[in-house]
Scaffold this motif. Structure first.
Motif, PDB file in Angstrom:
ATOM      1  N   ALA A  20       0.812  -1.212   0.000  1.00 44.96           N
ATOM      2  CA  ALA A  20       0.000   0.000   0.000  1.00 44.96           C
ATOM      3  C   ALA A  20       0.844   1.260   0.000  1.00 44.96           C
ATOM      4  O   ALA A  20       0.462   2.279   0.548  1.00 44.96           O
ATOM      5  CB  ALA A  20      -0.983   0.000   1.180  1.00 44.96           C
ATOM      6  N   LEU A  21       2.039   1.142  -0.595  1.00 48.92           N
ATOM      7  CA  LEU A  21       2.871   2.328  -0.676  1.00 48.92           C
ATOM      8  C   LEU A  21       2.281   3.321  -1.662  1.00 48.92           C
ATOM      9  O   LEU A  21       2.345   4.518  -1.491  1.00 48.92           O
ATOM     10  CB  LEU A  21       4.280   1.946  -1.141  1.00 48.92           C
ATOM     11  CG  LEU A  21       5.174   1.338  -0.063  1.00 48.92           C
ATOM     12  CD1 LEU A  21       6.446   0.811  -0.692  1.00 48.92           C
ATOM     13  CD2 LEU A  21       5.472   2.368   1.000  1.00 48.92           C
ATOM     14  N   SER A  22       1.703   2.721  -2.709  1.00 47.79           N
ATOM     15  CA  SER A  22       1.227   3.587  -3.772  1.00 47.79           C
ATOM     16  C   SER A  22      -0.119   4.173  -3.418  1.00 47.79           C
ATOM     17  O   SER A  22      -1.017   3.478  -2.957  1.00 47.79           O
ATOM     18  CB  SER A  22       1.109   2.769  -5.053  1.00 47.79           C
ATOM     19  OG  SER A  22       0.284   3.445  -5.947  1.00 47.79           O
ATOM     20  N   ARG A  23      -0.257   5.423  -3.645  1.00 44.54           N
ATOM     21  CA  ARG A  23      -1.561   6.024  -3.434  1.00 44.54           C
ATOM     22  C   ARG A  23      -2.028   6.727  -4.682  1.00 44.54           C
ATOM     23  O   ARG A  23      -2.832   7.615  -4.639  1.00 44.54           O
ATOM     24  CB  ARG A  23      -1.498   6.985  -2.254  1.00 44.54           C
ATOM     25  CG  ARG A  23      -1.395   6.192  -0.964  1.00 44.54           C
ATOM     26  CD  ARG A  23      -1.047   7.057   0.180  1.00 44.54           C
ATOM     27  NE  ARG A  23      -0.292   6.304   1.170  1.00 44.54           N
ATOM     28  CZ  ARG A  23       0.433   6.898   2.099  1.00 44.54           C
ATOM     29  NH1 ARG A  23       0.516   8.195   2.151  1.00 44.54           N
ATOM     30  NH2 ARG A  23       1.077   6.170   2.984  1.00 44.54           N
ATOM     31  N   GLN A  24      -1.426   6.306  -5.801  1.00 40.80           N
ATOM     32  CA  GLN A  24      -1.887   6.857  -7.074  1.00 40.80           C
ATOM     33  C   GLN A  24      -2.535   5.755  -7.854  1.00 40.80           C
ATOM     34  O   GLN A  24      -1.954   4.687  -8.031  1.00 40.80           O
ATOM     35  CB  GLN A  24      -0.698   7.389  -7.856  1.00 40.80           C
ATOM     36  CG  GLN A  24      -0.398   8.823  -7.532  1.00 40.80           C
ATOM     37  CD  GLN A  24       0.456   9.430  -8.606  1.00 40.80           C
ATOM     38  OE1 GLN A  24       1.365   8.779  -9.105  1.00 40.80           O
ATOM     39  NE2 GLN A  24       0.178  10.655  -8.955  1.00 40.80           N
ATOM     40  N   SER A 120      -5.633   7.290   4.585  1.00 45.79           N
ATOM     41  CA  SER A 120      -6.665   7.222   5.618  1.00 45.79           C
ATOM     42  C   SER A 120      -8.047   6.922   5.048  1.00 45.79           C
ATOM     43  O   SER A 120      -8.940   6.484   5.768  1.00 45.79           O
ATOM     44  CB  SER A 120      -6.714   8.561   6.364  1.00 45.79           C
ATOM     45  OG  SER A 120      -6.999   9.582   5.432  1.00 45.79           O
ATOM     46  N   SER A 121      -8.217   7.136   3.754  1.00 41.96           N
ATOM     47  CA  SER A 121      -9.552   6.903   3.184  1.00 41.96           C
ATOM     48  C   SER A 121      -9.779   5.435   2.844  1.00 41.96           C
ATOM     49  O   SER A 121     -10.819   5.063   2.354  1.00 41.96           O
ATOM     50  CB  SER A 121      -9.739   7.760   1.928  1.00 41.96           C
ATOM     51  OG  SER A 121      -8.915   7.284   0.885  1.00 41.96           O
ATOM     52  N   ARG A 138      -9.235  -5.274  -3.488  1.00 43.60           N
ATOM     53  CA  ARG A 138      -8.385  -5.233  -2.292  1.00 43.60           C
ATOM     54  C   ARG A 138      -9.005  -4.410  -1.181  1.00 43.60           C
ATOM     55  O   ARG A 138      -8.842  -4.701  -0.015  1.00 43.60           O
ATOM     56  CB  ARG A 138      -7.077  -4.573  -2.683  1.00 43.60           C
ATOM     57  CG  ARG A 138      -5.999  -5.566  -2.659  1.00 43.60           C
ATOM     58  CD  ARG A 138      -4.670  -4.936  -2.484  1.00 43.60           C
ATOM     59  NE  ARG A 138      -3.789  -5.839  -3.201  1.00 43.60           N
ATOM     60  CZ  ARG A 138      -3.164  -5.522  -4.297  1.00 43.60           C
ATOM     61  NH1 ARG A 138      -3.230  -4.301  -4.774  1.00 43.60           N
ATOM     62  NH2 ARG A 138      -2.428  -6.398  -4.902  1.00 43.60           N
ATOM     63  N   GLY A 139      -9.687  -3.378  -1.616  1.00 43.70           N
ATOM     64  CA  GLY A 139     -10.276  -2.503  -0.619  1.00 43.70           C
ATOM     65  C   GLY A 139     -10.969  -1.349  -1.316  1.00 43.70           C
ATOM     66  O   GLY A 139     -11.076  -1.332  -2.542  1.00 43.70           O
ATOM     67  N   ILE A 140     -11.428  -0.414  -0.507  1.00 39.96           N
ATOM     68  CA  ILE A 140     -12.177   0.707  -1.072  1.00 39.96           C
ATOM     69  C   ILE A 140     -11.620   2.008  -0.529  1.00 39.96           C
ATOM     70  O   ILE A 140     -11.351   2.137   0.668  1.00 39.96           O
ATOM     71  CB  ILE A 140     -13.680   0.581  -0.720  1.00 39.96           C
ATOM     72  CG1 ILE A 140     -14.276  -0.621  -1.442  1.00 39.96           C
ATOM     73  CG2 ILE A 140     -14.434   1.862  -1.049  1.00 39.96           C
ATOM     74  CD1 ILE A 140     -15.725  -0.856  -1.158  1.00 39.96           C
ATOM     75  N   HIS A 141     -11.405   2.955  -1.436  1.00 42.25           N
ATOM     76  CA  HIS A 141     -11.049   4.290  -1.000  1.00 42.25           C
ATOM     77  C   HIS A 141     -12.293   5.153  -1.059  1.00 42.25           C
ATOM     78  O   HIS A 141     -12.972   5.209  -2.084  1.00 42.25           O
ATOM     79  CB  HIS A 141      -9.969   4.872  -1.920  1.00 42.25           C
ATOM     80  CG  HIS A 141      -8.582   4.448  -1.522  1.00 42.25           C
ATOM     81  ND1 HIS A 141      -7.953   4.916  -0.401  1.00 42.25           N
ATOM     82  CD2 HIS A 141      -7.724   3.586  -2.107  1.00 42.25           C
ATOM     83  CE1 HIS A 141      -6.755   4.377  -0.298  1.00 42.25           C
ATOM     84  NE2 HIS A 141      -6.580   3.546  -1.330  1.00 42.25           N
ATOM     85  N   LYS A 142     -12.565   5.818   0.091  1.00 45.27           N
ATOM     86  CA  LYS A 142     -13.741   6.689   0.118  1.00 45.27           C
ATOM     87  C   LYS A 142     -13.322   8.056  -0.415  1.00 45.27           C
ATOM     88  O   LYS A 142     -12.669   8.820   0.284  1.00 45.27           O
ATOM     89  CB  LYS A 142     -14.281   6.804   1.543  1.00 45.27           C
ATOM     90  CG  LYS A 142     -14.788   5.486   2.086  1.00 45.27           C
ATOM     91  CD  LYS A 142     -14.853   5.512   3.608  1.00 45.27           C
ATOM     92  CE  LYS A 142     -13.455   5.437   4.185  1.00 45.27           C
ATOM     93  NZ  LYS A 142     -13.398   5.440   5.645  1.00 45.27           N
ATOM     94  N   LEU A 143     -13.623   8.303  -1.673  1.00 46.18           N
ATOM     95  CA  LEU A 143     -13.333   9.631  -2.228  1.00 46.18           C
ATOM     96  C   LEU A 143     -14.475  10.572  -1.890  1.00 46.18           C
ATOM     97  O   LEU A 143     -15.518  10.150  -1.375  1.00 46.18           O
ATOM     98  CB  LEU A 143     -13.141   9.531  -3.738  1.00 46.18           C
ATOM     99  CG  LEU A 143     -12.052   8.552  -4.207  1.00 46.18           C
ATOM    100  CD1 LEU A 143     -11.810   8.721  -5.698  1.00 46.18           C
ATOM    101  CD2 LEU A 143     -10.760   8.752  -3.427  1.00 46.18           C
ATOM    102  N   LYS A 144     -14.278  11.832  -2.256  1.00 43.51           N
ATOM    103  CA  LYS A 144     -15.271  12.827  -1.856  1.00 43.51           C
ATOM    104  C   LYS A 144     -16.639  12.515  -2.446  1.00 43.51           C
ATOM    105  O   LYS A 144     -17.633  12.424  -1.756  1.00 43.51           O
ATOM    106  CB  LYS A 144     -14.803  14.227  -2.317  1.00 43.51           C
ATOM    107  CG  LYS A 144     -15.033  15.292  -1.261  1.00 43.51           C
ATOM    108  CD  LYS A 144     -14.556  16.639  -1.769  1.00 43.51           C
ATOM    109  CE  LYS A 144     -13.041  16.789  -1.584  1.00 43.51           C
ATOM    110  NZ  LYS A 144     -12.490  17.922  -2.359  1.00 43.51           N
ATOM    111  N   ASP A 145     -16.628  12.266  -3.776  1.00 41.01           N
ATOM    112  CA  ASP A 145     -17.942  12.110  -4.408  1.00 41.01           C
ATOM    113  C   ASP A 145     -18.306  10.661  -4.741  1.00 41.01           C
ATOM    114  O   ASP A 145     -19.444  10.374  -5.062  1.00 41.01           O
ATOM    115  CB  ASP A 145     -17.996  12.967  -5.678  1.00 41.01           C
ATOM    116  CG  ASP A 145     -16.735  12.805  -6.504  1.00 41.01           C
ATOM    117  OD1 ASP A 145     -15.789  12.152  -5.992  1.00 41.01           O
ATOM    118  OD2 ASP A 145     -16.683  13.292  -7.635  1.00 41.01           O
ATOM    119  N   ARG A 146     -17.339   9.771  -4.714  1.00 37.66           N
ATOM    120  CA  ARG A 146     -17.692   8.382  -5.014  1.00 37.66           C
ATOM    121  C   ARG A 146     -16.683   7.417  -4.390  1.00 37.66           C
ATOM    122  O   ARG A 146     -15.674   7.843  -3.842  1.00 37.66           O
ATOM    123  CB  ARG A 146     -17.803   8.159  -6.522  1.00 37.66           C
ATOM    124  CG  ARG A 146     -16.520   8.427  -7.284  1.00 37.66           C
ATOM    125  CD  ARG A 146     -16.772   8.535  -8.776  1.00 37.66           C
ATOM    126  NE  ARG A 146     -17.375   7.336  -9.313  1.00 37.66           N
ATOM    127  CZ  ARG A 146     -17.426   7.063 -10.606  1.00 37.66           C
ATOM    128  NH1 ARG A 146     -16.923   7.921 -11.486  1.00 37.66           N
ATOM    129  NH2 ARG A 146     -17.991   5.973 -11.043  1.00 37.66           N
TER     130      ARG A 146
END
Lengths: 168, 856
Positions: A20-24, A120-121, A138-146
């Protein structure tokens, strides 16, 4: 969008993504779902490419494309996720990902931007998610709109675990 | 020629070494204590010395040797490198270099005398370093330099990986060229046309050139063989001469590498197994010295390598026996094998014909590995042999692996005109490697419709009198849609190992040079494809794996061998009487037979129509209820029935007037015309015994018993009696005799067989017979005449006789004079009853004239 320092030095190996190093994430749409793949795993993104079907191959395999002289297997993400097929006349886009055994193209509906997310998201996939999808996410990132579903490319490309995909 | 090559290698290597030495010596002078550097210098001298000695350059060797001595002293620490010593060694190197130059120019060492230098080197090694004498005036090098550039200058060493990379790039270029050519063909009259033609030529030349860089003469491998043959000959006490022809034939380096072992193995086999011992050879009228002949040549884009010997040849009978002994085949299989198939046994894993295991060969690993290795590189192995005259192994090897010629075929709608611009959805292209292609057959119009015949689901085509199994590519690949509909059938006749089959495709385009690219891991498991390539239009096309397809349709390919066998049998037995049998399988019995004449119909019922009445299966059939009986559980009680759960179920319907029954079987195998002898009576209920039908062992169904068992009757109440009675069985048909005999013997009678009137009379004169059973159509006058003759003999007059007729009509027509009664051939039960009655009556009373009175 500037690449983050933590990721640029890392070799584009799947292991790096695991940590999870990458956040892009390179993002795309499949049947209304918003997916992302570690940007370092993506070799390139292409418009619709003409394909040669492979008789007898697993149904998930849509065909072979000619990527500048390299022969690349194209795999339909919709089929892989057990989602309904693309409507007539809609063409698929190619997200070409690097793997240990050469490049493989993932066929998706729509290509999105590269997005940067906060660690953190991130959240594990919820239990009530359709198992066919949850296995590959793998998981879910909670973005602002989706919500951004992080696709596990290793699982996605491992057809041995694919159920209900008889050879045609 | 070969020597020259070695010398050239030596020159190139030595010059390189000397070049490095120059540098290292200078370096060593600066750092005299660098042990590693010193060791490297020493090694280089050592190498040079070694090779000179090997090639017989005495002067060179001496100088190098002395220099090496000095260096070895230095290495051990007993000498220190002074500048005098360094000069001495450098002088030695100069001398070496002059010798090398001379060898390159004239093939001989320089004439200069270097004994002075050697002496001084020797002294130096001993430690009394004399003054570095004034240089012995090296002759001006100008004269040498003026000569043409030598080998050493005209050749360089290149890393094979670099060549591989170049080869790959050329492969890409070929593809790009193909694409441009196709594109330019559509642009009429443009300048592009001329340019692309030029590009075409250059690319071809470049491809050829790059391929050549990787080419090596096959002699590179062959050079090791004379020694091998000599060793084998010595070890086995034989005299063998090795002849080689075409050592200059070139092929790709990687291929050369991979044929090295197989070739060695084959040659070793020739020497060890093939060539006989001298005394044996002389005894057979051959020269004492055996001959192994290697031949290599180019043919049709392939390299052919033949390895022949004039030895004993392969004894196929021995081969078969060995294969049976090793458990590779069964005896009945061996019987069916032709010469060629038997030779192919040699390629099975775990096979060795050498009677004793020698240290040379015979350990049972061998020809199978040879074949595997050769096939891995796309080649083929073929073995031919004549007993007593020798064996020849023929290897066909592709020139290169990366670029192969292939035939482009299509499936699906094809526009008759070449596709322009965008490709349509229809018309998938596939490539068949040219190596596997034997010929193309195109059937048009009427011929197309009629010429492909179907035998129980298998299609065949008569190709010049031989039956060629036909496989539809569309079906193999599981694609929908039915043919091109144009009334044209294109058959590509393909060779897969030792079998041929025809692959039907919708369209045939042209042959192209294609670059083989591997498939991704998701598709590796598909045996039908050998890889993929990129076509001129930029689309990907799959390369078909001919062997894989043949294996996928294994039964079809096997079918051809069988049909051929059958054809032969048919001719051989043409004169004999024959019967037609239906062959089928049920449960564990894979090959059962019943005379077709007894079968009313063959039916398939959808499972949905099968109903259950009580505990039996029935089906409504032609307005009546037909009981269906799974056969397997009758033959093998407790056996699980598989036939009744298939959909549709396969039924053989029997109908003997009042009883009708459908036997459920797993599959119908074939219908075969054959003469049959029952080899072996069976103790199993429901089987008469085993016979050879269609060259395979087959179980004959005892229809009566099966039907009786199926309908719940208790058959054969007659079996308890009949001890010791002898029955004469006179019938012209061996098959009928076989069947009847089996039934009679099972019922406890002794049986005397006769095939004609004369034979029957002869037998009767010798053997005491209790009952005579004769066919009405007995050869030599018929049953009635036989009976008359028999009755004329006083001793035979009282023997009861039964007649056998083929049908009720015949029996009714001729209800014969002095026969006790006339039986129908198929009606085993009443036959046994009658015989039982007659025989037991005989037992009870004395051979009874009164029995004659019983006649109707």
């Amino acid at each position: 969008m500037n690449p983050m320092t933590t990721t640029t030095g890392t070799a584009p190996s799947p292991q790096a993504a695991d940590q999870a190093l990458s956040r892009q994430y390179s993002t795309f749409d499949v049947a209304g779902l918003y997916f992302g793949i570690d940007v370092l795993q993506v070799q390139e993104v292409l418009r619709y490419q003409e394909m040669t079907p492979v008789p007898l191959a697993p149904a998930v395999i849509e065909g072979l494309i000619n990527l500048r002289g390299q022969i690349v297997t194209a795999l339909d993400v919709r089929r892989r996720l057990g989602l309904p097929p693309r409507a007539e006349g809609e063409t698929a886009m190619n997200v070409v990902v690097r793997t240990e055994d050469g490049a493989v193209s993932l066929l998706v509906d729509e290509i999105g931007d590269v997005v940067e997310v906060e660690a953190s998201s991130f959240e594990r996939p919820p239990d009530n998610l359709d198992p066919a999808i949850r296995d590959l996410v793998r998981g879910i990132h909670k973005l602002k709109d989706r919500l951004l579903l992080v696709l596990d490319t290793g699982q996605t490309l491992n057809l041995d675990t694919a159920k209900g995909q008889p050879a045609r | 020629m070969e020597d020259q090559e070695i010398v050239n290698e030596f020159l190139i290597e030595s010059n390189e070494n000397l070049g490095r030495l120059d540098q290292e010596m200078v370096e060593l002078e600066r750092r005299p204590n660098d042990a590693e550097l010193l060791a490297s210098v020493f090694r280089t001298f050592h190498t040079v010395k070694g090779t000179c000695g090997f090639l017989g350059y005495a002067k060179l060797e001496r100088v190098a040797h002395q220099a090496e001595n000095v260096l070895s002293q230095m290495r051990s620490g007993s000498l220190r490198l002074t500048s005098d010593l360094a000069s001495l060694i450098l002088q030695a190197m100069d001398v070496l270099r002059r010798h090398l130059t001379s060898i390159e120019a004239s093939g001989q060492e320089a004439s200069e005398d270097s004994s002075d230098l050697c002496r001084r080197l020797e002294e130096a090694a001993r430690g009394d370093a004399g003054p570095a004498a004034a240089t012995p005036a090296p002759p001006p090098e100008a004269e040498v330099a003026a000569q043409k550039a030598g080998v050493a200058d005209s050749a360089i060493r290149v890393d094979v990986h670099l060549l591989d990379k170049l080869m790959n790039l050329v492969g890409e270029l070929v593809l790009a060229r193909n694409q441009i050519l196709q594109f330019s063909a559509q642009q009429e009259g443009s300048a592009l046309g001329a340019t692309s033609q030029r590009l075409n030529l250059i690319t071809s030349e470049l491809q050829e050139g790059v391929m050549k860089t990787r080419m090596q003469p096959i002699g590179v491998v062959w050079n090791k063989l004379p020694r091998l043959v000599r060793d084998v000959a010595t070890a086995c006490g034989k005299q063998i001469a090795l002849e080689m022809e075409g050592a200059e034939t070139e092929m790709d380096k990687t291929i050369i590498e991979s044929i090295k072992d197989p070739l060695t193995h084959i040659v070793r086999n020739c020497g060890d197994h093939g060539i006989e011992r001298p005394e044996v050879r002389v005894g057979r009228g051959k020269p004492a010295q055996g001959r192994i002949c290697l031949r290599a040549f180019h043919e049709g884009g392939q390299v052919i390598i033949e390895i022949g010997d004039d030895g004993a040849g392969v004894d196929t009978a021995k081969v078969k026996a060995k294969a049976i002994q090793n458990g590779l085949i069964r005896p009945d299989q061996a019987e069916l094998m032709g010469e060629r198939e038997a030779l192919n046994l040699l390629f099975l894993a775990g096979f060795s014909t050498a009677e004793k295991v020698t240290n040379v060969s015979g350990r049972g690993v061998g020809m199978d590995v040879v074949r595997t290795n050769i096939e891995k590189i796309g080649g083929t192995v073929d073995l031919s042999s004549r007993l007593g005259e020798g064996t020849t192994v023929k290897l066909k090897i592709p020139l290169t692996l990366a670029i192969i010629p292939g035939l482009v075929v299509t499936l699906g709608d094809q526009r008759s005109a070449p596709r322009n611009g965008k490709t349509g959805a229809g018309g998938e292209q596939f490539v068949i490697p040219q190596v596997s292609l034997v010929e193309l057959v195109r059937l048009d119009g009427e011929a197309a419709l009629r010429s492909i015949e179907r035998i129980r689901g298998t299609s065949v085509y008569r190709l010049r009198g031989d039956l060629l199994p036909i496989v539809y590519l569309r079906e193999v690949l599981g694609m929908e849609g039915g043919g091109s509909g144009s009334g044209v059938v294109n058959i590509a006749v393909l060779q897969a190992e030792d079998r041929q089959f025809g692959l039907v495709v919708d369209g045939v385009k042209d042959t192209q040079e294609i670059v083989v690219k591997p498939l991704g891991k998701h598709l590796k498991g598909l045996s039908c494809y050998a890889g993929a390539t990129i076509m001129g239009d930029g689309r990907v096309a799959l390369i078909l794996d001919v062997l894989g397809i043949a294996q996928k349709c294994g039964e079809v390919a096997g079918g051809r061998e069988r049909t051929r066998e059958e054809a032969v049998t048919r001719q051989e037995n043409a004169a004999d009487s024959r019967q037609t049998f239906l062959l089928f399988g049920a449960g564990p019995f894979k090959r059962l037979a019943v005379p077709l004449s007894l079968v009313a119909r063959l039916e398939e019922f959808p499972l949905s129509r099968v109903e259950r009445a009580g505990n039996r299966l029935v089906v409504q059939y032609r307005g009546r209820i037909l009981p269906l009986v799974p056969l397997a559980p009758i033959l093998e009680p407790g056996c699980e029935d598989t036939a009744g759960s298939q959909d549709p179920v396969q039924a053989i319907v029997f109908d003997d007037g009042d009883r009708r029954i459908g036997l459920l079987v797993d599959q119908l195998v074939d219908i075969v015309d054959d003469t049959v002898t029952i080899r072996q009576a069976s103790g199993r209920k429901g089987l008469l015994g085993s016979a050879v039908i269609g060259k395979q062992v087959t179980d004959m169904l005892d229809l009566d018993a099966v039907i009786a068992a199926a309908s719940g009757d208790q058959p054969r109440e007659e079996t308890e009696a009949a001890d010791g009675a002898t029955v004469m069985l006179a019938d012209g048909s061996p098959f009928s005799r076989g069947i009847l005999r089996a039934s009679l013997e099972m019922a406890g009678y002794r049986v005397v067989e006769a095939s004609s009137t004369d034979e029957a009379l002869r037998q009767l004169a010798r053997v005491k017979v209790n009952v005579v059973l004769t066919a009405l159509d007995l050869p030599g006058g018929g049953g009635c005449q036989f009976l008359e003759k028999m009755r004329r003999e006083p001793s035979l007059a009282g023997v009861p006789a039964l007649a056998l007729a083929d049908s009720a009509e015949e029996a009714g027509l001729q209800t014969p004079g002095s026969f006790q009664s006339c039986l129908i051939r198929g009606d085993r039960e009443s036959m046994l009853r009658s015989i039982h009655r007659l025989a037991s009556a005989l037992d009870a009373t004395t051979p009874a004239p009164e029995l004659v009175g019983e006649k109707g």
